[in-house]
Structures are given as structure tokens and as C-alpha cells.
Motif scaffolding. Structure first.
Motif, PDB file in Angstrom:
ATOM      1  N   GLY A  17       9.606  54.569  18.493  1.00 44.23           N
ATOM      2  CA  GLY A  17      10.134  55.812  19.059  1.00 44.23           C
ATOM      3  C   GLY A  17      10.406  55.701  20.544  1.00 44.23           C
ATOM      4  N   VAL A  18       9.501  55.049  21.271  1.00 40.20           N
ATOM      5  CA  VAL A  18       9.681  54.898  22.718  1.00 40.20           C
ATOM      6  C   VAL A  18      10.857  53.975  23.007  1.00 40.20           C
ATOM      7  CG1 VAL A  18       8.608  54.053  24.845  1.00 40.20           C
ATOM      8  CG2 VAL A  18       7.264  55.391  23.224  1.00 40.20           C
ATOM      9  N   SER A  20      13.426  53.464  21.098  1.00 35.58           N
ATOM     10  CA  SER A  20      14.635  54.195  20.727  1.00 35.58           C
ATOM     11  C   SER A  20      15.037  55.157  21.846  1.00 35.58           C
ATOM     12  CB  SER A  20      14.393  54.955  19.431  1.00 35.58           C
ATOM     13  OG  SER A  20      15.506  55.736  19.106  1.00 35.58           O
ATOM     14  N   ARG A  21      14.068  55.861  22.389  1.00 37.54           N
ATOM     15  CA  ARG A  21      14.331  56.793  23.499  1.00 37.54           C
ATOM     16  C   ARG A  21      14.870  56.042  24.708  1.00 37.54           C
ATOM     17  NH1 ARG A  21      16.365  60.545  25.958  1.00 37.54           N
ATOM     18  NH2 ARG A  21      15.205  61.651  27.540  1.00 37.54           N
ATOM     19  N   ARG A  22      14.304  54.852  24.984  1.00 38.76           N
ATOM     20  CA  ARG A  22      14.761  54.065  26.132  1.00 38.76           C
ATOM     21  C   ARG A  22      16.193  53.575  25.913  1.00 38.76           C
ATOM     22  NH1 ARG A  22      13.130  48.508  28.858  1.00 38.76           N
ATOM     23  NH2 ARG A  22      13.808  49.040  30.959  1.00 38.76           N
ATOM     24  N   GLU A  24      18.517  55.214  24.368  1.00 41.63           N
ATOM     25  CA  GLU A  24      19.362  56.370  24.690  1.00 41.63           C
ATOM     26  C   GLU A  24      19.525  56.530  26.199  1.00 41.63           C
ATOM     27  OE1 GLU A  24      17.511  59.715  22.865  1.00 41.63           O
ATOM     28  OE2 GLU A  24      17.820  58.953  20.833  1.00 41.63           O
ATOM     29  N   ALA A  48       5.132  56.422  28.635  1.00 40.76           N
ATOM     30  CA  ALA A  48       5.819  57.014  27.483  1.00 40.76           C
ATOM     31  C   ALA A  48       5.076  56.707  26.191  1.00 40.76           C
ATOM     32  CB  ALA A  48       7.246  56.491  27.416  1.00 40.76           C
ATOM     33  N   SER A  78       6.837  62.169  29.851  1.00 37.59           N
ATOM     34  CA  SER A  78       7.492  61.186  29.005  1.00 37.59           C
ATOM     35  C   SER A  78       7.629  59.838  29.692  1.00 37.59           C
ATOM     36  CB  SER A  78       8.872  61.688  28.596  1.00 37.59           C
ATOM     37  OG  SER A  78       9.691  61.819  29.735  1.00 37.59           O
TER      38      SER A  78
END
Length: 133
Positions: A17-18, A20-22, A24, A48, A78
Motif C-alpha cells: 500500500g505504501v 503504491s501510494r508513493r 502515485e 508512512a 502519512s
């Protein structure tokens, strides 16, 4: 006997998840490379990941029962921070260095794939244990 997925999968479920967020965030930096006054952002992975493990989201209150539930995390919670620029200002106050962003994007994608491989290994081990082989 019930399977505790938190123990079985370990930290890998949170790293995906982290990462994936990075992805983005870095993609947003690259997309805004020519946007005046855009400031490059990035995650502090450790912060995060700790936020993801603890599930520290800010719960938004509802004023009507028909409203959807919402959660948000602050930029500090975050691990999201603005990156210091390593290039001189070109006059538009944009802090994105496209080469740096592309390199970080590729590195993050490799780390994301490694996390997926670790998670796949854990799931394969669980599948083998369930089948009793």
C-alpha cells in the motif's frame, strides 16, 4: 485453528500500500514537471509504513446518515513531505527534477515488485500448509 493473516503475511501487506501510494506521488511529480509553482513531494517510507501499520487515519464526522463515511490522513501522518530541490530555480518556482523523479519511480517500482514477490511467497506457504502437503 484460525489463521491470523496479520502474523502470517507480516509487514508485506502494508508495504504494498505504501509503495503504491508513493508511485502515485512520483507520477504526479513527473506529470507536473512543467507546472509553475509546483513543489515536488515524496514519502518518508518509514513514517508512512508506521502510519499504515497503526491505521492512524482521521475519521471524518457525518452530519447526515446518508453521507458516506470518510477517512483522511494528514500530510505529516502519512509521511508526505516536500522534497528539497537540487537544481537552480528556472524562474517558475517548480522544484521537480524529472531525471530524479524517473529514477525514484523506477526504484520504487522494483521495490514494489519485491514486496509482491515476498507476499506471493507467504501466500504460497499458507496455501501449502492448508493443503497439508
Amino acid at each position: 485453528m484460525a489463521i491470523n493473516f496479520e502474523k502470517a503475511l507480516g509487514i508485506h501487506q502494508h508495504t504494498i500500500g505504501v509503495r503504491s501510494r508513493r508511485t502515485e506521488i512520483l507520477a504526479s511529480n513527473i506529470a507536473n514537471a512543467d507546472t509553475p509553482y509546483y513543489k515536488a513531494k515524496d514519502l518518508v517510507f518509514k513514517d508512512a509504513l508506521n502510519a499504515a501499520k497503526s491505521g492512524s487515519n482521521i475519521s471524518l464526522s457525518r452530519t447526515d446518515r446518508q453521507h458516506n463515511y470518510g477517512e483522511s490522513t494528514s500530510m505529516a501522518q502519512s509521511g508526505l513531505l516536500y522534497r528539497n530541490t537540487n537544481q537552480p530555480d528556472t524562474g517558475d518556482a517548480n522544484t521537480v527534477d524529472v531525471e530524479v523523479e524517473r529514477n525514484l519511480f523506477m526504484k520504487n517500482n522494483l521495490e514494489y515488485q519485491a514486496s509482491l514477490d515476498f507476499l506471493n511467497s507467504k501466500i504460497s506457504g499458507l496455501r501449502t500448509a492448508i493443503k497439508g502437503q
